[in-house]
Design an enzyme around this catalytic site. Structure first.
Site, PDB file in Angstrom:
ATOM      1  N   GLU A  95       9.924   0.962  10.323  1.00  0.00           N
ATOM      2  CA  GLU A  95      11.424   1.596   9.913  1.00  0.00           C
ATOM      3  C   GLU A  95      10.678   3.307  10.115  1.00  0.00           C
ATOM      4  OE1 GLU A  95      13.204   4.406   9.005  1.00  0.00           O
ATOM      5  OE2 GLU A  95      13.569   3.819   6.843  1.00  0.00           O
ATOM      6  N   GLU A 108      10.043  14.664  15.475  1.00  0.00           N
ATOM      7  CA  GLU A 108      10.390  14.810  13.923  1.00  0.00           C
ATOM      8  C   GLU A 108       9.430  16.498  13.676  1.00  0.00           C
ATOM      9  OE1 GLU A 108       9.279  11.560  12.234  1.00  0.00           O
ATOM     10  OE2 GLU A 108      11.778  11.796  11.112  1.00  0.00           O
ATOM     11  N   CYS A 131      13.265  10.202   6.879  1.00  0.00           N
ATOM     12  CA  CYS A 131      13.184   9.728   8.382  1.00  0.00           C
ATOM     13  C   CYS A 131      14.788  10.155   9.156  1.00  0.00           C
ATOM     14  CB  CYS A 131      13.016   8.490   8.214  1.00  0.00           C
ATOM     15  SG  CYS A 131      13.671   7.434   6.882  1.00  0.00           S
ATOM     16  N   LYS A 142       1.009  -1.407   0.223  1.00  0.00           N
ATOM     17  CA  LYS A 142      -0.007   0.131  -0.153  1.00  0.00           C
ATOM     18  C   LYS A 142       1.263   1.670   0.063  1.00  0.00           C
ATOM     19  CE  LYS A 142      -1.954   2.748   3.526  1.00  0.00           C
ATOM     20  NZ  LYS A 142      -1.842   4.036   3.049  1.00  0.00           N
TER      21      LYS A 142
END
Lengths: 317, 495
Positions: free
Chosen positions: B266, B397, B300, B192
């Site tokens: 991850e 983040e 990331c 997906k």
């Protein structure tokens, strides 16, 4: 690395061999992989249409049209000088080259042909290309060229002394040659192909700039590799930092191995993004080249007419 | 020296003329469906729109997969998996090599589509995303017939049907990271893509058809969070590979607790990029720029926390600002663009909210002058100084082109500050002293430590995180582990 922003002590670093060594070895290191990557990334800029036209004209105006052969004759040099004044005889809007670059005994012949055209005469000197001669001989070589009317002197450093760590000797030689130049501008050639590491290139750049170089130049064209983008990047960064520290501008001249318009444009992009627009004139940036000029002319004609002309439409001189 | 030429020449500005990559090479269909069992078909949910974040134009209407579509996809993957795993490794590797070559052949088309759907500069999709994706397929194609020698026992077996849920920041590359090792090891996949960037995954579906990949080996279902949740909780799934936010990663970990599904996650990061006073300064500046402004900071492992040794703080900041001032923000399809569009309105809102919190908490922000396009989602490159560990912009983040700068005095303090985060995905160390690099690497709790570089990816190198950055490794031989069930059997020596 903090030494770079502080110009107050620059005068003192040449007081002794150890002070000079400490200064040069205290410069920030250059990571080779990173420098190569940065140069390659700048090489991917896409310069099209109006920007390309501007870049091609600029590059033509920055060419030091060069002949440095044992077989050079007055006839060859005068033909080259004519070409420098009228790179494209068919198009009066085409800029002149910046200079012709010859051996010292050919300066008078070049000067005679160039007259008041504004195209300079640059002469190599100081036992070019190896630099292996006594200082007196190097100075006499320089004086010969200056007396014959050279506007610019392209000297070579003593790479042997540099690699052996005798920096003060290299410095003193540049200072002496600069003195011998009088009004002529001094370009200092490092022969980066022999210095090999980027750390050495950065140190040589600072050494020459402190010694009073008007220009720093990569190569003689007699040693491979000659000019490369990463080496020129390191020199431009040194020039930028020297300017920030002292307020003085120093020119940069990659020489040897630049043959295509595409490559020349990559150098101009690098100048633009590393030291800035101020350096984008023949006063501060030059190409030492011979075959480059015809490719610049060919691309220029292509951009104007929409088609490529054969090589016979451009003069071989 | 002063310009003592006869005529002082003034330099004209060297403006780069627009150099747009042609968008006509990418075919964008007004309506795209799901890819199940080798065919495209409509989903049974409510179609949604994917837009070009640089212009806000609608690109395509995309089918939404619901429970029934996912069930069909998982069943197709299950049926295909038995046959796929029965192929010899060499046969599977042929398919992977074929996929890799087609990706190379169609690289320009994929890159353009990626930039249009995602907003990232064409130079990045062209020079990084797509070549690296092809490299992953080549790399794992090489492993397919050598699994017995990969350190997973004499007869390593595939796990079965894998659900891959991937993010919007590197849509095609993340697809490659999941699908290449899964297929090499004999697994099949239901993937997906993110709802804002589904188009290159559907282009990959076409590539699967072109490569004659057996139907059902790769299935692609599109949709948003609900579709993803439906997929990972489907009982037919044996393994989940997720890349995305820590919040969603946590939900997935909870949802599979008590099942026999294996999971690799991850997740997010807040990487420290650590600059010592003996750093190769010009390359360090490039590394800082690349660390935080690459892909608009939607990375990331972005180097979003710059730790600078206090003795060189001012010099580094001065140089950084000069470098930031020449970054080119704008049209992602222009070949000279350095920073493209923010991927979505919601991401832009998040970046804006966090930077406002930085200002409210007393940090100083600086951005170069740059004209942002009127339409689309844009954020100027920004650096925050005067940041402390307690500020939200040093802890959370941001996932945007926003850098927070902190200082340190000693290597020990650098390590403490770098590790003082719930994340642990990556770190960068800039020093010319090799022994210090190695010592730092041994101390940093991060899955990847870059020495005098940043954001470099190679299929042969494992990638993954500590702590809230997730678990499992992708890439390299380690990347096979997540897709293999180790077998250990012993035979009696006397027979």
């Amino acid at each position: 690395m903090s030494s770079l922003t502080n110009s107050a002590h620059l005068g003192e670093v040449t007081n002794s061999q150890s002070a000079l060594r400490n200064f040069l070895h205290g410069l920030p290191g250059v990571d080779q992989v990173g420098a190569d990557q940065r140069a390659a990334a700048l090489g991917t800029r896409s310069i099209k249409t109006s920007a390309k036209a501007q870049a091609l004209d600029l590059a033509i105006s920055m060419v030091d049209l060069t002949t440095l052969e044992g077989s050079d004759t007055p006839g060859k040099v005068q033909a080259l000088a004519t070409k420098a004044m009228h790179p494209d005889p068919a198009d009066p809007t085409c800029p002149k080259a910046a200079a012709v670059c010859v051996y010292s005994d050919m300066v008078a012949h070049a000067k005679e042909r160039l007259g008041t055209s504004g195209v300079k005469v640059a002469s190599v000197a100081t036992a070019f290309p190896s630099g292996r001669a006594k200082l007196e001989i190097k100075l006499a070589d320089t004086a010969t060229a200056v007396e014959a009317g050279a506007d610019e002197i392209d000297m070579v450093i003593d790479r042997g002394a540099f690699l052996a760590g005798r920096y003060l000797q290299v410095y003193d030689e540049i200072v002496s040659v600069k003195q011998a130049c009088g009004k002529a501008h001094l370009k200092v050639i490092f022969e980066t192909g022999e210095l090999q590491t980027y750390d050495n290139v950065r140190r040589a750049s600072w050494l020459a700039m402190i010694a009073g170089a008007d220009f720093i130049k990569t190569s003689t064209g007699k040693v491979a590799p000659a000019a490369t983008l990463p080496v020129t990047l390191v020199m431009l960064e040194a020039v930028r930092d020297f300017h920030l520290a002292t307020g003085s501008m120093v020119g940069v001249k990659p020489a040897g191995g630049i043959r295509s318009a595409k490559d020349a444009i990559k150098y101009l992009v690098m100048v633009n993004e590393v030291v800035g627009q101020q350096w984008l004139t023949p006063d501060w940036f030059r190409f030492g080249a011979s075959t480059l000029l015809n490719d610049l002319l060919m691309q220029r004609t292509k951009l104007k007419t929409g088609h490529y002309s054969g090589p016979d439409y451009f003069t071989l001189d | 020296m002063t310009p003592s030429k006869d005529v002082a020449r003034t330099a004209a500005a060297f403006e780069y003329a627009p150099a747009p990559e042609s968008n006509s090479i990418a075919t964008i269909r007004p309506h795209v469906g799901l890819f199940i069992d080798g065919d495209f078909r409509d989903g049974s949910g409510r179609a949604f729109k994917t837009i070009n974040p640089a212009t806000e134009e609608v690109l395509s209407e995309v089918s939404e997969a619901t429970e029934v579509d996912i069930d069909r996809a998982v069943k197709a993957a299950r049926a295909a998996q038995r046959r796929w795993a029965r192929l010899t490794g060499a046969e599977r590797s042929k398919f992977l090599f074929r996929l890799a070559r087609i990706i190379q052949e169609r690289a320009r088309e994929i890159a353009v589509l990626e930039s249009i759907d995602n907003g990232k500069p064409i130079k990045e999709s062209r020079d990084v995303d797509i070549p690296t994706a092809a490299a992953h397929f080549f790399y794992y194609a090489g492993w397919a017939d050598k699994l017995e020698y990969s350190g997973h026992g004499p007869t390593p077996r595939p796990i079965g049907v894998c659900a891959a849920v991937i993010p919007w920041n590197f849509p095609f590359l993340m697809l490659a990271w999941k699908i290449a090792p899964a297929l090499a090891t004999g697994n099949t996949v239901v993937l997906k893509p993110a709802e804002t960037t589904p188009l290159t995954a559907l282009l990959f579906a076409e590539i699967c058809q072109q490569a004659d990949l057996p139907p059902g080996v790769v299935n692609i279902v599109t949709g948003a969070a609900a579709t993803g949740a439906e997929l990972v909780s489907h009982p037919g799934i044996d393994k989940i590979a997720f890349t995305g936010s820590t919040v969603v990663g946590r939900q997935i970990a909870k949802s599979v607790a008590g099942t026999d599904k294996s999971v690799t996650l991850e997740l997010g990061g807040k990487a420290a990029n650590i600059v010592f006073d003996d750093a190769p300064i010009d390359q360090a500046i490039e590394g800082i720029i690349n660390g935080i402004f690459f892909n608009q900071g939607h990375v990331c492992c972005a180097g979003s926390r710059l730790l600078v040794q206090e003795s060189v703080f001012e010099e580094v900041i001065d140089r950084l600002k000069r470098r930031m001032a020449i970054l080119r923000v704008g049209d992602p399809l222009d070949k000279n663009t350095d920073i493209g569009a923010i991927n979505s309105k919601s991401q832009l809102d998040k970046i804006t909210e966090l930077t406002e919190s930085g200002l409210a908490e007393g940090a100083d922000s600086w951005s170069p002058e740059c004209t942002l396009p009127a339409k689309g989602y844009w954020f100027a490159p920004t650096v925050f100084t005067g940041v402390s560990q307690a500020n939200r912009i040093a802890r959370e983040e941001i996932f945007g082109p926003v850098l927070s700068v902190l200082t340190f005095r000693t290597p020990k303090e650098a390590v403490e500050k770098a590790n003082n985060t719930p994340y642990g995905l990556s770190a960068g160390v800039w020093t010319e002293k090799g022994s210090r690099s190695l010592w730092m690497a041994s101390q940093l709790r991060a899955g990847v430590v870059w020495s005098n570089t940043f954001n470099r990816f190679d299929p042969a190198s494992p990638f993954g995180g500590y702590k809230e950055s997730g678990y499992g490794r992708e890439g390299g031989r380690h990347g096979l582990t997540a897709y293999l069930a180790p077998t250990h059997f012993t035979t009696s020596g006397s027979r």
